[in-house]
Design an enzyme around this catalytic site. Structure first.
Site, mmCIF file in Angstrom:
data_model
loop_
_atom_site.group_PDB
_atom_site.id
_atom_site.type_symbol
_atom_site.label_atom_id
_atom_site.label_comp_id
_atom_site.label_asym_id
_atom_site.label_seq_id
_atom_site.Cartn_x
_atom_site.Cartn_y
_atom_site.Cartn_z
ATOM 1 N N ASP A 99 -1.767 -0.808 6.009
ATOM 2 C CA ASP A 99 -1.994 -0.243 7.336
ATOM 3 C C ASP A 99 -3.452 0.052 7.653
ATOM 4 O O ASP A 99 -3.794 0.314 8.797
ATOM 5 C CB ASP A 99 -1.187 1.050 7.499
ATOM 6 C CG ASP A 99 -1.751 2.190 6.654
ATOM 7 O OD1 ASP A 99 -2.213 1.921 5.526
ATOM 8 O OD2 ASP A 99 -1.730 3.345 7.121
ATOM 9 N N ASP B 63 0.859 -1.179 0.000
ATOM 10 C CA ASP B 63 0.000 0.000 0.000
ATOM 11 C C ASP B 63 0.901 1.236 0.000
ATOM 12 O O ASP B 63 2.052 1.180 0.428
ATOM 13 C CB ASP B 63 -0.895 -0.033 1.237
ATOM 14 C CG ASP B 63 -1.774 1.191 1.353
ATOM 15 O OD1 ASP B 63 -2.361 1.598 0.327
ATOM 16 O OD2 ASP B 63 -1.864 1.761 2.455
ATOM 17 N N ASP C 54 -7.101 -2.259 3.503
ATOM 18 C CA ASP C 54 -6.106 -3.273 3.144
ATOM 19 C C ASP C 54 -6.424 -4.639 3.750
ATOM 20 O O ASP C 54 -5.808 -5.634 3.385
ATOM 21 C CB ASP C 54 -4.711 -2.842 3.623
ATOM 22 C CG ASP C 54 -4.268 -1.525 3.028
ATOM 23 O OD1 ASP C 54 -4.486 -1.331 1.814
ATOM 24 O OD2 ASP C 54 -3.727 -0.682 3.761
#
Length: 793
Positions: free
Chosen positions: A547, A317, A551
């Site tokens: 995080d 990410d 996700d």
């Protein structure tokens, strides 16, 4: 110079609060009766509790190929009246189950974290009055109020007011967004500034947050460990099945009674079960997890340690993972007549000191490191207003004159202070780089001047570029997957060394491969999850680093989900590993430690295949040599305990990690096991031939000799195969050496004392041990080319 908090307090400037929405213009909301009907229709605003009962989780540990084989053996032994042997096998079965049980329930923990993240209470307009209710009682159509510091309790449609919303954990957008009437936002967003009224549009599992929870629940991938165990058990079961048929056929041919055949079959079944294999996988991963704790890595799913060895693609990410998820001033362009320090000082005066607005906080932080002595003194401050797109301050300069200072969107500020074509070009250039650009102007209210431009961004972590370079050296490709815009994502990608193509906006191509693009931007949580699955279907072992709640599904689906130290509880629960310290160096440590763990498990697996093949074949040859079973069920149980479980010390051995990603090639391991097993079988048969033809040992003594030659020969094989090069290339661990001594002593004492077998002379035991030592060096010469040829490294 940035104006200090103490100076501002002394001056006691006037700071206006954000405007609140007018209640007079607000709809009346729902009645209690209507809310009850909708609650019955749509259900409570919470995630359903689908946690598995602990007893059900425990029972599942006894429903798998290895437990099935052990359970069959227990039933056979109970049928024969061998209660002690049955109890020992039952103990081994329970040990395996207990060791693996604690790995279960990670998806349920994730759903619990998702439930806890929803706001506990909400201000709701019911029956014409405002009241505070548990968030679980919200229904579509409710009118609610959101304000500074609140977590949005459901998906909502703003009807009035203005708020600054932090949706980074849901959408991946690194910069908070201004939201006014007509804006749609989602459960889990954080209100950073302002107040607004909104209508609830979706609750519970129907929210965007709820759909993420459902994805986490459905996300599942069979670990490489599970596949490896299943294939090893399958191969050994098929091989042993054929041998057992041959055994029974030959036993019938030589007129053995059923009372003799049943123990023979039982011994063959016991010999073919890799009883400690699942426990060894768990133990090796636990030892690797303990080593990783020193590097600030906490594995929450032990299989992730082994998966780190096989990972060849890392999906990362952007916001909060490759970047710090904290806005920072990256560029300041001063206009003629001003310098950078004064531009920052003026911008800081026109910024809120509450710390809630991330833009203002970043500017004040930058200004604190560029002090000036003649900064104006603040008299009055008006916070950012979404309607005017600027904040402003009234201040007194060093000469005592009043100044107006404004900070905001470039298009608005140049309406108050003239900009040159050069200034306009500079602003466009900064925006094209994916930066958020603010203009600052100051001066007398009627003659303000443009002071400068301030560009902000969420910068990459200091170690992101180094991480990607190290992973590339280790054979792991990194791909950025983000919900942020393509322009912003591309800037960050180039800064950290991801220089390949960016996936075009729109639907993700079918059969997409990680080699095709290095950046996927504007990706929804569902698409992150689908991308990970697509890469896995292409044969890749995927790591996912993130995080936020957006996700979580991908973190759960990936073989190796990694949550950074600043991740939400949702992400940490979904991940297989959590970085407990800032930075990303733990990922490289996990890859290296994972490869060490893999080498240890691979050695044990190869050793297990060799021993099982040799032991089963020795039963046939022994039957042909003596006309009786060469091993009894009791001796086989002792071999399982002393051999299989003591050799678990291989999980502590000194090994070198491979330079490239590992992969389970059970077919090649089986071929290697057969090739090396033939060598061990030849050694064991040779010793038995000497015992029968030269020493004229009777059947009982031959059984004892078969027992110790299997123990000593297996120890010799362990030291040959533990090192991929010649056995003297590295030193074994202290635990491995100690377990070998224990195994040899136990077998020797039992054989010499005649416990559970016919006693043997001390000299015969010693000579057998010496022969096994010579055999270790001989088989080492065969091992090196065999393993190299089969790519086992």
């Amino acid at each position: 110079m940035a104006v200090s908090r103490s100076a501002q307090s002394a001056a006691q400037p006037e700071r206006k609060s954000d405007p609140a929405p007018s209640k007079d213009n607000a709809p009346n909301g729902l009645t209690s009766d209507e809310a009850r009907k909708r609650l019955a229709q749509f259900g409570p605003n919470e995630m359903p509790d689908t946690r598995e009962h602990p007893l059900q989780m425990a029972l599942k540990k006894f429903w798998a190929p290895v437990p099935w084989m052990l359970e069959v053996v227990i039933l056979l032994q109970l049928g024969l009246g061998d209660f002690i042997e049955a109890a020992v096998i039952a103990g081994l079965l329970i040990f395996n189950a207990a060791l693996g049980l604690f790995q279960e329930g990670r998806a349920q923990a994730t759903l619990s974290a998702l439930r806890s993240r929803l706001a506990m209470n909400a201000q709701v307009h019911r029956d014409g009055a405002w009241t505070t209710l548990p968030a679980a009682g919200l229904v579509p159509g409710d009118l609610i109020k959101i304000s500074l510091g609140a977590v949005v309790a459901a998906d909502i449609h703003l009807t009035s007011g203005e708020v600054l919303l932090d949706q980074s954990m849901l959408t991946g957008e690194s910069v908070p967004v201004e939201a006014g009437a007509g804006t749609q936002t989602y459960a889990g967003a954080l209100v950073r500034r302002g107040e607004a009224l909104a209508e609830v549009t979706a609750t519970g599992v129907r929210t965007k947050f709820g759909r993420t929870a459902e994805l986490v629940q459905t996300a599942h991938v069979v670990s490489s460990q599970q596949k490896a165990v299943l294939r090893v058990v399958r191969n050994l079961a098929m091989f042993s099945g054929v041998i057992i048929v041959i055994l029974v056929g030959y036993a019938s041919y030589i007129k053995m009674t059923m009372a003799e055949i049943i123990p023979l079959v039982l011994t063959a079944v016991l010999a073919s079960i890799p009883v400690a294999l699942p426990a060894t996988f768990t133990l090796a991963s636990a030892i690797g997890a303990r080593a990783l704790a020193k590097f600030g890595v906490l594995p929450t799913r032990l299989s992730a340690v082994d998966e780190a060895a096989t990972m060849n693609v890392l999906c990362a990410d952007k916001t909060g993972t490759l970047t710090s998820n904290e806005l920072a001033v990256t560029t300041v362009k001063s206009i003629q007549g001003f310098d950078i320090a004064h531009v920052l000082a003026l911008a800081a005066i026109a910024s809120s000191d509450s710390g809630q607005d991330p833009v203002d906080a970043a500017i004040r932080k930058a200004a604190s490191g560029n002090t000036v002595s003649d900064a104006p003194k603040l008299l009055k401050f008006v916070p950012f207003d979404p309607a005017t797109k600027m904040s402003e301050a009234t201040a007194k300069d060093a000469t005592g004159n009043t100044q107006r200072i404004v900070k905001g969107a470039f298009a608005v500020i140049i309406g108050l202070a003239k900009a040159s074509p050069t200034d306009t070009a500079t602003e466009k250039e900064l925006e094209d780089q994916g930066l958020r650009v603010l203009a600052v102007a100051a001066g007398p209210p009627e003659a303000m001047q443009l002071a400068g431009l301030i560009a902000l961004s969420d910068p990459p972590r200091s170690d992101s570029a180094a991480l990607i370079m190290q992973l590339q050296t280790l054979g792991v490709r990194t791909v950025m997957i983000t919900g942020d815009a393509a322009a912003t994502a591309t800037i960050v990608a180039r800064a950290v060394g991801l220089n390949d193509a960016v996936c075009p906006p729109g639907a993700i191509p079918e059969n997409v491969k990680p080699e095709s693009f290095s950046v996927f931007a504007g990706v929804l949580p569902e698409d992150k999850y689908k991308l990970v699955k697509a890469f896995q279907q292409g044969g890749h072992t995927i790591g996912m680093c993130g995080d936020g709640a957006n996700d979580a599904p991908a973190l759960r689906q990936a073989q190796m989900g990694i949550a950074v130290s600043t991740a939400t509880d949702v992400a940490k629960s979904a991940a297989g590993m959590v970085l407990t310290e800032p930075g990303l160096v733990g990922i490289v440590a996990a890859v290296k430690e994972g490869r060490i763990t893999f080498q240890r498990i691979q050695t044990y697996t190869l050793n297990s295949i060799i021993k099982k093949i040799v032991t089963v074949l020795l039963l046939i040859i022994g039957l042909m040599m003596t006309g009786h079973a060469i091993l009894t069920p009791l001796l086989m149980v002792i071999l399982l305990i002393t051999g299989d479980f003591l050799s678990m010390s291989l999980t502590t051995d000194n090994v070198q990690p491979s330079p490239m990603p590992n992969a389970w090639h059970i077919g090649n391991l089986t071929i290697a096991g057969i090739a090396l097993g033939v060598c061990l079988l030849a050694f064991c048969v040779g010793v038995l031939v000497v015992g029968k033809l030269e020493l004229h040992l009777q059947t009982g003594a031959l059984r004892s000799l078969a027992f110790i030659v299997l123990v000593f020969g297996s120890q010799a094989m362990i030291y040959a195969i533990r090192e991929r090069q010649h056995l003297w290339h590295s030193r074994p661990s202290a635990w491995l050496a100690a377990s070998s001594v224990a195994d040899i002593m136990i077998a020797g004492i039992l054989a010499i004392s005649g416990i559970a077998m016919t006693p043997l002379p001390v000299l015969m035991v010693a000579l057998t041990l010496a022969s096994a030592t010579v055999f270790a060096f001989a088989v080492d010469l065969v091992k090196v080319p065999v393993l190299a040829r089969l790519g086992i490294n």
